[in-house]
Design an enzyme around this catalytic site. Structure first.
Site, PDB file in Angstrom:
ATOM      1  N   TYR A  80       1.590   5.076  -2.685  1.00 13.56           N
ATOM      2  CA  TYR A  80       1.884   6.535  -2.400  1.00 13.56           C
ATOM      3  C   TYR A  80       3.250   6.926  -2.950  1.00 13.56           C
ATOM      4  O   TYR A  80       3.492   7.960  -3.510  1.00 13.56           O
ATOM      5  CB  TYR A  80       1.966   6.692  -0.938  1.00 13.56           C
ATOM      6  CG  TYR A  80       0.500   6.714  -0.458  1.00 13.56           C
ATOM      7  CD1 TYR A  80      -0.405   7.740  -0.765  1.00 13.56           C
ATOM      8  CD2 TYR A  80      -0.107   5.588   0.127  1.00 13.56           C
ATOM      9  CE1 TYR A  80      -1.866   7.719  -0.149  1.00 13.56           C
ATOM     10  CE2 TYR A  80      -1.501   5.360   0.646  1.00 13.56           C
ATOM     11  CZ  TYR A  80      -2.460   6.596   0.174  1.00 13.56           C
ATOM     12  OH  TYR A  80      -3.712   6.443   0.722  1.00 13.56           O
ATOM     13  N   HIS A  89       0.721  -1.134  -0.061  1.00 14.46           N
ATOM     14  CA  HIS A  89       0.081   0.170   0.082  1.00 14.46           C
ATOM     15  C   HIS A  89       0.842   1.518   0.064  1.00 14.46           C
ATOM     16  O   HIS A  89       0.557   2.379  -0.650  1.00 14.46           O
ATOM     17  CB  HIS A  89      -0.920   0.155   1.152  1.00 14.46           C
ATOM     18  CG  HIS A  89      -1.994   1.128   1.017  1.00 14.46           C
ATOM     19  ND1 HIS A  89      -3.316   0.577   0.169  1.00 14.46           N
ATOM     20  CD2 HIS A  89      -2.216   2.174   1.434  1.00 14.46           C
ATOM     21  CE1 HIS A  89      -3.636   2.028   0.242  1.00 14.46           C
ATOM     22  NE2 HIS A  89      -3.277   2.874   0.711  1.00 14.46           N
ATOM     23  N   HIS A 131     -10.596   0.054  -9.391  1.00 17.03           N
ATOM     24  CA  HIS A 131     -10.243   0.934  -8.800  1.00 17.03           C
ATOM     25  C   HIS A 131      -8.996   1.483  -9.072  1.00 17.03           C
ATOM     26  O   HIS A 131      -8.548   2.607  -9.190  1.00 17.03           O
ATOM     27  CB  HIS A 131     -10.236   0.433  -7.251  1.00 17.03           C
ATOM     28  CG  HIS A 131      -9.545   1.256  -6.299  1.00 17.03           C
ATOM     29  ND1 HIS A 131      -9.781   2.598  -5.885  1.00 17.03           N
ATOM     30  CD2 HIS A 131      -8.534   1.099  -5.607  1.00 17.03           C
ATOM     31  CE1 HIS A 131      -8.847   3.115  -5.046  1.00 17.03           C
ATOM     32  NE2 HIS A 131      -8.030   2.152  -4.815  1.00 17.03           N
ATOM     33  N   PHE A 132      -7.684   0.474  -9.286  1.00 15.74           N
ATOM     34  CA  PHE A 132      -6.377   0.739  -9.442  1.00 15.74           C
ATOM     35  C   PHE A 132      -6.278   1.470 -10.743  1.00 15.74           C
ATOM     36  O   PHE A 132      -5.355   2.272 -11.025  1.00 15.74           O
ATOM     37  CB  PHE A 132      -5.831  -0.612  -9.467  1.00 15.74           C
ATOM     38  CG  PHE A 132      -5.409  -1.366  -8.308  1.00 15.74           C
ATOM     39  CD1 PHE A 132      -5.484  -0.499  -7.173  1.00 15.74           C
ATOM     40  CD2 PHE A 132      -5.254  -2.866  -8.281  1.00 15.74           C
ATOM     41  CE1 PHE A 132      -5.032  -1.223  -5.893  1.00 15.74           C
ATOM     42  CE2 PHE A 132      -4.800  -3.344  -7.071  1.00 15.74           C
ATOM     43  CZ  PHE A 132      -4.961  -2.705  -5.711  1.00 15.74           C
ATOM     44  N   HIS A 133      -7.239   1.260 -11.703  1.00 11.97           N
ATOM     45  CA  HIS A 133      -7.400   1.684 -12.966  1.00 11.97           C
ATOM     46  C   HIS A 133      -7.521   3.162 -13.034  1.00 11.97           C
ATOM     47  O   HIS A 133      -7.464   4.047 -13.742  1.00 11.97           O
ATOM     48  CB  HIS A 133      -7.954   1.088 -14.164  1.00 11.97           C
ATOM     49  CG  HIS A 133      -7.145  -0.194 -14.728  1.00 11.97           C
ATOM     50  ND1 HIS A 133      -6.862  -1.435 -13.824  1.00 11.97           N
ATOM     51  CD2 HIS A 133      -6.414  -0.408 -15.633  1.00 11.97           C
ATOM     52  CE1 HIS A 133      -6.225  -2.377 -14.510  1.00 11.97           C
ATOM     53  NE2 HIS A 133      -5.876  -1.679 -15.505  1.00 11.97           N
ATOM     54  N   ARG A 193     -11.482 -11.141 -10.043  1.00  7.21           N
ATOM     55  CA  ARG A 193     -10.066 -10.425 -10.519  1.00  7.21           C
ATOM     56  C   ARG A 193      -9.297 -11.665 -10.629  1.00  7.21           C
ATOM     57  O   ARG A 193      -9.447 -12.767 -10.207  1.00  7.21           O
ATOM     58  CB  ARG A 193      -9.793  -9.287  -9.450  1.00  7.21           C
ATOM     59  CG  ARG A 193      -9.338 -10.005  -8.187  1.00  7.21           C
ATOM     60  CD  ARG A 193      -8.735  -9.016  -7.318  1.00  7.21           C
ATOM     61  NE  ARG A 193      -7.612  -8.102  -7.626  1.00  7.21           N
ATOM     62  CZ  ARG A 193      -6.728  -7.558  -6.800  1.00  7.21           C
ATOM     63  NH1 ARG A 193      -6.805  -7.617  -5.544  1.00  7.21           N
ATOM     64  NH2 ARG A 193      -5.780  -6.965  -7.206  1.00  7.21           N
ATOM     65  N   ARG A 194      -8.091 -11.360 -11.462  1.00  6.04           N
ATOM     66  CA  ARG A 194      -7.106 -12.302 -11.732  1.00  6.04           C
ATOM     67  C   ARG A 194      -7.433 -13.392 -12.410  1.00  6.04           C
ATOM     68  O   ARG A 194      -7.056 -14.667 -12.159  1.00  6.04           O
ATOM     69  CB  ARG A 194      -6.326 -12.624 -10.359  1.00  6.04           C
ATOM     70  CG  ARG A 194      -5.822 -11.608  -9.493  1.00  6.04           C
ATOM     71  CD  ARG A 194      -5.130 -12.395  -8.483  1.00  6.04           C
ATOM     72  NE  ARG A 194      -4.453 -11.145  -7.511  1.00  6.04           N
ATOM     73  CZ  ARG A 194      -4.749 -10.727  -6.183  1.00  6.04           C
ATOM     74  NH1 ARG A 194      -6.010 -11.313  -5.830  1.00  6.04           N
ATOM     75  NH2 ARG A 194      -4.352 -10.007  -5.349  1.00  6.04           N
TER      76      ARG A 194
END
Length: 560
Positions: free
Chosen positions: A238, A234, A385-387, A450-451
């Site tokens: 950042y 995580h 979300h990541f995208h 996912r995955r």
């Protein structure tokens, strides 16, 4: 023919300050590798969405999870790490002064160590010896060369980061009592964050995964390896995000003709990220049964605190935009909005990224909320979300930065045509990502995993609903790949074929009348102690509990 001396004199007289050409070569080396990763990783991403749509099958020499690993490693680790190190090298040289020969040599050593590690890890993925996805979770096992290659990438980044810190420390010694350059200060904060968070994945790889891969131990504690990964994982987000914030805080105000709203607020936001980014990884492990619910709750609370510096950043940026828009004659509630330079790709692409970060951040709050996380955990919602956050907010800011930084470093110009093509990239990316990410979020709420390469499970009615969203993902992904082709062409043009000239490296000044930066915000020892204390509080007991209950070994062992 213009001499180098005359060029420098013209640069000074025009108000430009150029990054030293030798420093620029080091920065460019990192950036070029990053954009090779964009093309290859983007190609792998296109193959993924086509396979999931059910309309395409991979050739026999590839498998879906191999392609998934290529996509995740190249875009999640290589693009980000290499671009960040290149950008930060240029940023420190621009604001703290030219690197010494020794510092530059250290930076090049870091580059070659990281590049050798990258080639080794890539070879294992391409030979299907490391199809372990982006997170390389045990019990999936890769060839030992893959793990050592990634370790080399991390060590190389540490070495180049050390050169950047050395240049900053030198500036501090030469300018005692002065507030440090904001951009260099931000670089040092991000490097410290990186050093601390990568210790987790380094321990996981060197202590657990390498001996296991070599056959020296029969098995590893999966829960401990995942906890060490997310201690790193995580904070990695950042590490990706803070360079985008550097551009938003320091570069964008200059591009729009404004000033930095508050240097103190910017430095405080970065220090808050430093202390709050690491002790939050367990919120990725809410479904892990071996971690006590109390510590999940504590780290969920710490995760919500990270929202604070993000909100500070949003306030600072939109205050800057409004003040500048009103200076230019904007009237009414939103009249200032029309005055912003929408035709300038240096502004447009990062701004689209800022807007995407709003729903992306909202999704992050859902992911960090225990009950709501239960609904979306391990679904393709998380990928969506990541995208939004990394692949749009961060990536578009990187792209918009590269389009002016590359010509600045190699003595060329961002032409009007190149600027127009860059704006097309931003628009294509916004359209493609809106389609793809939205369909991922909706399919995730319907339970799509996912995955996974599979669009259907047992011919269920629910799977039939997923298919339409998988097709939408393929459409969005195809638009994104078109944007990647344009990006690749633009990078080649700006690096080798754009007309010679001077492209500025925008660095904004602080607004007149802004309060002086408190000395406490420049005290890295103070904030470092706070950071370590919070990490010890958040992780000591959970890790001791994991080790004490570990099934690894015939009899196990306890720490107390």
């Amino acid at each position: 023919m213009t001499t180098t001396k005359e060029t420098v004199q013209k640069s000074v007289s025009s108000g430009l300050k150029n990054v030293d050409r030798k420093d620029g070569k080091l920065a460019l080396a990192y950036i070029y590798v990053a954009f090779i990763a964009v093309f290859l990783g983007g190609t792998a991403g296109l193959l993924q969405v086509l396979v999931r749509s059910g309309a395409y099958e991979l050739p026999s020499f590839l498998n879906y999870y191999q392609v998934l690993t290529v996509h995740g490693v190249l875009l999640g680790l290589v693009l980000t790490t290499f671009f960040i190190l290149g950008f930060q090298t240029a940023a420190v040289s621009r604001t703290s002064g030219t690197f010494t020969d020794k510092q530059r040599t250290i930076g090049w050593i870091g580059f070659w160590v990281a590049t050798i590690g990258l080639v080794a890890a890539a070879a294992m993925i391409l030979t299907n010896e490391a199809s372990v996805l982006y997170t390389f979770y045990a019990p999936l096992q890769a060839h030992v060369v893959f793990y050592l290659g990634l370790a080399f990438v991390i060590v190389g980044s540490w070495i180049t980061g050390a050169a950047q810190i050395m240049r900053f420390v030198q500036w501090k010694k030469e300018n005692k009592g002065q507030s440090s350059p904001l951009l260099s200060f931000m670089v040092v904060v991000n490097n410290f964050l990186w050093y601390v968070c990568t210790l987790g994945v380094a321990i996981e790889v060197l202590v657990q995964l390498v001996p296991w891969s070599l056959g020296l131990v029969e098995r590893v504690d999966v829960l401990l390896s995942r906890t060490l990964f997310w201690y790193f994982g995580h904070a990695l987000v950042y590490f990706w995000l803070l360079p985008a914030y550097m551009v938003w805080y320091v570069v964008i105000p200059k591009i729009i003709g404004g000033k930095i709203f508050s240097e103190s607020l910017a430095k405080l936001a970065f220090m808050l990220f430093l202390i709050l980014s690491v002790p939050v990884g367990i919120h990725h492990q809410f479904m892990e049964p071996g971690i006590d619910a109390l510590w999940k709750f504590i780290q969920a609370c710490l995760t919500f605190f990270v929202v604070v510096p993000s909100l500070m950043t949003a306030f600072s940026m939109f205050a800057t935009f409004e003040l500048r828009g009103r200076e230019l004659g904007g009237k009414g509630v939103f009249g200032w909005f029309k005055k912003l330079p929408w035709n300038d790709s240096r502004f447009l692409l990062p701004f689209i990224g800022m807007v995407a970060f709003i729903p992306g951040g909202a999704g992050g709050i859902i992911n960090a909320s225990y009950q709501m996380n239960e609904l979306v955990h391990n679904t393709i919602w998380v990928t969506g979300h990541f995208h939004l956050t990394i692949a749009t907010a961060v990536a578009l800011t990187y792209f918009g930065t590269a389009f002016w930084l590359i010509p600045h470093l190699n003595g060329r110009k961002l032409t009007k045509r190149a600027n127009s093509m860059a704006n097309c990239v931003g628009i294509l990316w916004a359209i493609g990502m809106t389609i793809m990410s939205s369909s991922m979020h909706i399919a995730g709420l319907l339970g799509a995993p996912r995955r996974s390469a599979y669009s259907e499970y047992g011919g269920s009615e629910q799977a039939a609903e997923w298919i339409s969203y998988q097709v939408a993902q393929a459409i969005g992904g195809s638009i994104l790949f078109i944007a990647i082709l344009v990006i690749t062409g633009l990078i080649i043009y700006l690096a080798f074929f754009a007309p010679k000239g001077e492209q500025d490296f925008p660095v904004a000044e602080v607004a007149p009348g802004a309060a002086k930066v408190p000395a406490s915000l420049e005290n890295f020892k103070l904030w470092g102690v706070i950071m370590i204390a919070v990490i010890i509080f958040a992780y000591t007991i959970p890790i001791i509990d994991i080790i004490n209950t570990s099934p690894v070994g015939s009899k196990g062992f306890k720490l107390w």
